[in-house]
Design a protein around this motif. Structure first.
Motif, PDB file in Angstrom:
ATOM      1  N   ILE A  95       0.796  -1.311   0.128  1.00  0.00           N
ATOM      2  CA  ILE A  95      -0.035   0.111  -0.135  1.00  0.00           C
ATOM      3  C   ILE A  95       0.995   1.180  -0.173  1.00  0.00           C
ATOM      4  O   ILE A  95       0.646   2.408  -0.642  1.00  0.00           O
ATOM      5  N   ALA A  96       2.132   0.951   0.817  1.00  0.00           N
ATOM      6  CA  ALA A  96       2.822   2.134   0.791  1.00  0.00           C
ATOM      7  C   ALA A  96       3.588   2.744  -0.537  1.00  0.00           C
ATOM      8  O   ALA A  96       4.037   3.799  -0.819  1.00  0.00           O
ATOM      9  N   LYS A  97       3.527   1.724  -1.432  1.00  0.00           N
ATOM     10  CA  LYS A  97       3.986   2.286  -2.820  1.00  0.00           C
ATOM     11  C   LYS A  97       2.911   2.836  -3.886  1.00  0.00           C
ATOM     12  O   LYS A  97       3.330   3.662  -4.704  1.00  0.00           O
ATOM     13  N   VAL A  98       1.647   2.734  -3.198  1.00  0.00           N
ATOM     14  CA  VAL A  98       0.781   3.767  -4.028  1.00  0.00           C
ATOM     15  C   VAL A  98       0.630   5.023  -3.666  1.00  0.00           C
ATOM     16  O   VAL A  98       0.713   5.362  -2.366  1.00  0.00           O
ATOM     17  N   HIS A  99       0.550   5.906  -4.501  1.00  0.00           N
ATOM     18  CA  HIS A  99       0.505   7.558  -4.261  1.00  0.00           C
ATOM     19  C   HIS A  99      -1.050   7.981  -4.322  1.00  0.00           C
ATOM     20  O   HIS A  99      -1.723   7.914  -5.150  1.00  0.00           O
ATOM     21  N   PHE A 100      -1.445   8.197  -2.952  1.00  0.00           N
ATOM     22  CA  PHE A 100      -2.666   8.660  -2.796  1.00  0.00           C
ATOM     23  C   PHE A 100      -3.055   9.950  -2.999  1.00  0.00           C
ATOM     24  O   PHE A 100      -2.188  10.791  -2.298  1.00  0.00           O
ATOM     25  N   HIS A 101      -3.897  10.505  -3.839  1.00  0.00           N
ATOM     26  CA  HIS A 101      -3.826  11.874  -4.179  1.00  0.00           C
ATOM     27  C   HIS A 101      -5.369  12.441  -3.677  1.00  0.00           C
ATOM     28  O   HIS A 101      -6.436  11.752  -4.192  1.00  0.00           O
ATOM     29  N   ASP A 102      -5.471  12.969  -2.563  1.00  0.00           N
ATOM     30  CA  ASP A 102      -6.685  13.393  -2.063  1.00  0.00           C
ATOM     31  C   ASP A 102      -7.356  14.464  -2.459  1.00  0.00           C
ATOM     32  O   ASP A 102      -6.838  15.822  -2.903  1.00  0.00           O
ATOM     33  N   LEU A 103      -8.612  14.422  -3.061  1.00  0.00           N
ATOM     34  CA  LEU A 103      -9.234  15.709  -3.696  1.00  0.00           C
ATOM     35  C   LEU A 103     -10.277  16.259  -2.458  1.00  0.00           C
ATOM     36  O   LEU A 103     -10.389  15.328  -1.626  1.00  0.00           O
ATOM     37  N   PRO A 104     -10.303  17.204  -2.655  1.00  0.00           N
ATOM     38  CA  PRO A 104     -11.339  17.737  -1.617  1.00  0.00           C
ATOM     39  C   PRO A 104     -12.897  17.093  -1.508  1.00  0.00           C
ATOM     40  O   PRO A 104     -13.286  16.780  -2.539  1.00  0.00           O
ATOM     41  N   THR A 105     -13.229  16.688  -0.113  1.00  0.00           N
ATOM     42  CA  THR A 105     -14.325  16.028  -0.414  1.00  0.00           C
ATOM     43  C   THR A 105     -15.528  17.079  -0.375  1.00  0.00           C
ATOM     44  O   THR A 105     -15.626  17.815   0.606  1.00  0.00           O
ATOM     45  N   PRO A 106     -16.270  16.604  -1.534  1.00  0.00           N
ATOM     46  CA  PRO A 106     -17.460  17.768  -1.609  1.00  0.00           C
ATOM     47  C   PRO A 106     -18.486  17.141  -0.478  1.00  0.00           C
ATOM     48  O   PRO A 106     -18.447  16.313   0.125  1.00  0.00           O
ATOM     49  N   GLU A 107     -19.360  18.301  -0.041  1.00  0.00           N
ATOM     50  CA  GLU A 107     -20.230  18.068   1.170  1.00  0.00           C
ATOM     51  C   GLU A 107     -21.478  17.183   0.543  1.00  0.00           C
ATOM     52  O   GLU A 107     -21.969  17.390  -0.402  1.00  0.00           O
ATOM     53  N   PHE A 108     -21.941  16.243   1.746  1.00  0.00           N
ATOM     54  CA  PHE A 108     -22.818  15.363   1.238  1.00  0.00           C
ATOM     55  C   PHE A 108     -23.591  15.084   2.712  1.00  0.00           C
ATOM     56  O   PHE A 108     -22.577  15.002   3.467  1.00  0.00           O
ATOM     57  N   SER A 109     -24.690  14.824   2.728  1.00  0.00           N
ATOM     58  CA  SER A 109     -25.304  14.358   3.863  1.00  0.00           C
ATOM     59  C   SER A 109     -24.990  13.015   4.029  1.00  0.00           C
ATOM     60  O   SER A 109     -24.618  12.094   3.188  1.00  0.00           O
ATOM     61  N   SER A 110     -24.876  12.209   5.290  1.00  0.00           N
ATOM     62  CA  SER A 110     -24.499  10.953   5.602  1.00  0.00           C
ATOM     63  C   SER A 110     -25.348  10.399   6.712  1.00  0.00           C
ATOM     64  O   SER A 110     -25.324   9.902   7.774  1.00  0.00           O
ATOM     65  N   PRO A 111     -26.702  10.348   6.186  1.00  0.00           N
ATOM     66  CA  PRO A 111     -27.841   9.507   7.352  1.00  0.00           C
ATOM     67  C   PRO A 111     -27.540   8.081   7.404  1.00  0.00           C
ATOM     68  O   PRO A 111     -26.726   7.492   6.645  1.00  0.00           O
ATOM     69  N   PRO A 112     -28.035   7.702   8.681  1.00  0.00           N
ATOM     70  CA  PRO A 112     -27.990   6.118   8.525  1.00  0.00           C
ATOM     71  C   PRO A 112     -28.667   5.446   7.865  1.00  0.00           C
ATOM     72  O   PRO A 112     -29.840   6.029   7.207  1.00  0.00           O
ATOM     73  N   PRO A 113     -28.551   4.035   7.604  1.00  0.00           N
ATOM     74  CA  PRO A 113     -29.476   3.266   6.931  1.00  0.00           C
ATOM     75  C   PRO A 113     -30.447   2.934   7.313  1.00  0.00           C
ATOM     76  O   PRO A 113     -30.876   3.135   8.737  1.00  0.00           O
ATOM     77  N   ASP A 114     -31.796   2.955   6.581  1.00  0.00           N
ATOM     78  CA  ASP A 114     -33.131   2.207   6.932  1.00  0.00           C
ATOM     79  C   ASP A 114     -33.340   0.997   7.341  1.00  0.00           C
ATOM     80  O   ASP A 114     -33.669   0.249   6.271  1.00  0.00           O
TER      81      ASP A 114
END
Length: 490
Positions: A95-114
């Motif tokens: 995993i350390a060999k993979v370059h993670f490029h973080d994009l700004p996280t767009p805002e979204f709601s995160s409700p619990p499952p029904d």
């Protein structure tokens, strides 16, 4: 085998060596693009923000990087973090060999499952998927930067991110490949539905084929349809499956997509079992004390939530079956797994005390690939997500198929009716009916403690062995992967 030992690289095809890429791996630790030198060929991986998709694309990233190629895993910061902390069966050094490029996280709601919904489709995740449609511009910006310093940029993207990577066509040195996170059989069925052409299935199977009715919400169907206009941008497809499993349907897809190259490189999960005994995990410690092939593993993935009534029936069915089990009892993920508290699911009074010598209930993240690879595991009750199906097949473990939504009904059909390495818990047409404890008890006993179950297990073990051979040097999947690497580094 597919697992790469710490610090090792795969034997690299001659074409790659000739391109000078074997020495182009970036060794920085903070993985910021601005700190990296230009690459001869850069691979940009764009996952879809749902666990089953994030996981497969991270496995693929590690696999490609094992050839000495620089891989950039590009997604929202939240979902990149999720992919990293849940990296089952992958070595930290890979995993350390993979370059993670973080994009700004767009805002979204995160409700619990029904958990009381009759439909098991995770509609509560829709806002997170809608938010990911805002990533087109930041992805294009990243591609612009990296294409200016690389001879070639190769974008490997989830099929559900096709809209977001459409700008690859504007860069003369970039090309894209669609990664299918589901079976070739399901892909073929969907293409036939979309193109309105009759599928080439045996008549007996055609009568039993589950319908597409109820597999997703209208909003999710619209989201999927929004990706279709951008499919033609791609140069080809990569499949997380093997010709050993789905040769017929891979050939049929190749006939339909004659102008798009196809590679079946699965399974992409590491298959080296040597590190399992070294893991410090309560599931594996518990399994170490059990007899070979005696334990049923139960897990319904990250998008399934059961009602209190369904949990009660499952608990009673497991107890009445008198079979050993590990049960991962969790709610479905929220869109952002780092927000909100999890529901505490209540089991029937006294259940855990009564079954403590027989079963283990786990309420946290479990190392599924390692559990399935353990010699004490003899069956898997599953929702039949493609990750779970491929892990089950690869480790030679038969499945008790209980599909919930999306591609799962077709995956379950593939496992039980076509490959014959499993049993059905509940028919798709009865998806809104409560599955009784007696039904669960009967399926568990049949799979784990009957001659029919033993025959299914032998078939699963034989198929697992064939699939594992396919990723060794000279095997069908290994040759396909080598072919893909040679093609993108040409």
């Amino acid at each position: 085998m597919m697992q790469v030992q710490s610090g090792d690289q795969r034997e690299v095809p001659t074409e790659v060596l000739n391109s000078g890429l074997s020495s182009s791996m970036c060794s920085d630790e903070n993985h910021e693009f601005s700190d990296l030198k230009g690459d001869e060929v850069a691979i940009v991986v764009v996952p879809f923000p749902a666990q089953g998709h994030l996981n497969q694309l991270l496995q693929l990233s590690c696999l490609i990087s094992s050839y000495g190629l620089p891989v950039y895993y590009v997604g929202s910061a939240t979902h990149n973090r999720q992919a990293r902390i849940r990296a089952n069966a992958l070595n930290a050094s890979d995993i350390a060999k993979v370059h993670f490029h973080d994009l700004p996280t767009p805002e979204f709601s995160s409700p619990p499952p029904d958990f009381n919904s009759l439909s098991k489709f995770p509609a509560h995740l829709q806002s997170s998927w809608d938010a990911c449609m805002l990533l087109r511009e930041p992805i294009a910006s990243f591609l612009r930067d990296i294409s200016s310093t690389s001879r070639r940029v190769v974008v490997v993207h989830d099929s559900l991110m096709s809209y977001n990577v459409q700008d690859v066509s504007t860069f003369p040195n970039a090309e894209s490949y669609k990664f299918n996170c589901f079976s070739a059989f399901t892909a073929y069925c969907l293409i036939c539905l979309f193109l309105r052409i009759p599928g080439q299935h045996e008549e007996e199977l055609l009568k039993k084929l589950p319908s597409f009715e109820g597999i997703m919400t209208d909003e999710a169907r619209d989201f999927s349809a929004a990706q279709l206009p951008y499919y033609n941008v791609r140069s080809g497809d990569i499949h997380n499956t093997s010709k050993v499993i789905e040769g017929k349907y891979l050939d049929l897809l190749a006939e339909i997509y004659q102008n798009k190259k196809q590679w079946a490189i699965g399974p992409i999960i590491p298959t080296n079992r040597d590190h399992i005994s070294n893991r410090n995990n309560m599931c594996l410690e518990w399994l170490n004390k059990q007899l070979p092939k005696s334990v049923l593993y139960i897990s319904f993935g990250t998008t399934t939530t059961f009602s209190d009534g369904e949990i009660k029936e499952l608990a009673m069915g497991l107890e009445q079956s008198k079979q050993k089990f590990i049960w991962v009892l969790r709610d479905a993920d929220r869109g952002d797994i780092f927000t909100g508290g999890a529901r505490r699911v209540e089991l029937p009074e006294g259940f855990e005390e009564r079954v403590k010598e027989v079963g283990l209930v786990v309420r946290e993240w479990a190392p599924q690939p390692e559990i399935l690879a353990h010699s004490s595991t003899g069956g898997f009750m599953s929702h039949c997500g493609w990750n779970s199906c491929m892990e089950s097949i690869t480790m030679g473990v038969p499945i008790a198929a209980w599909p919930m939504h999306s591609d799962q009904p077709r995956n379950g059909f593939l496992m039980t009716e076509m490959l014959k390495v499993g049993l059905t818990v509940r028919e798709w047409e009865k998806r809104e009916e409560l599955v009784s404890a007696s039904t669960i008890e009967n399926v568990v006993r049949k799979l784990m403690a009957s001659e029919e179950g033993d025959a299914i297990r032998r078939r699963a073990e034989e198929m697992g062995e064939a699939v594992r051979r396919s990723i060794e040097k000279g095997g069908a999947s290994r040759m396909e992967l080598d072919s893909f690497i040679a093609h993108i580094t040409r």
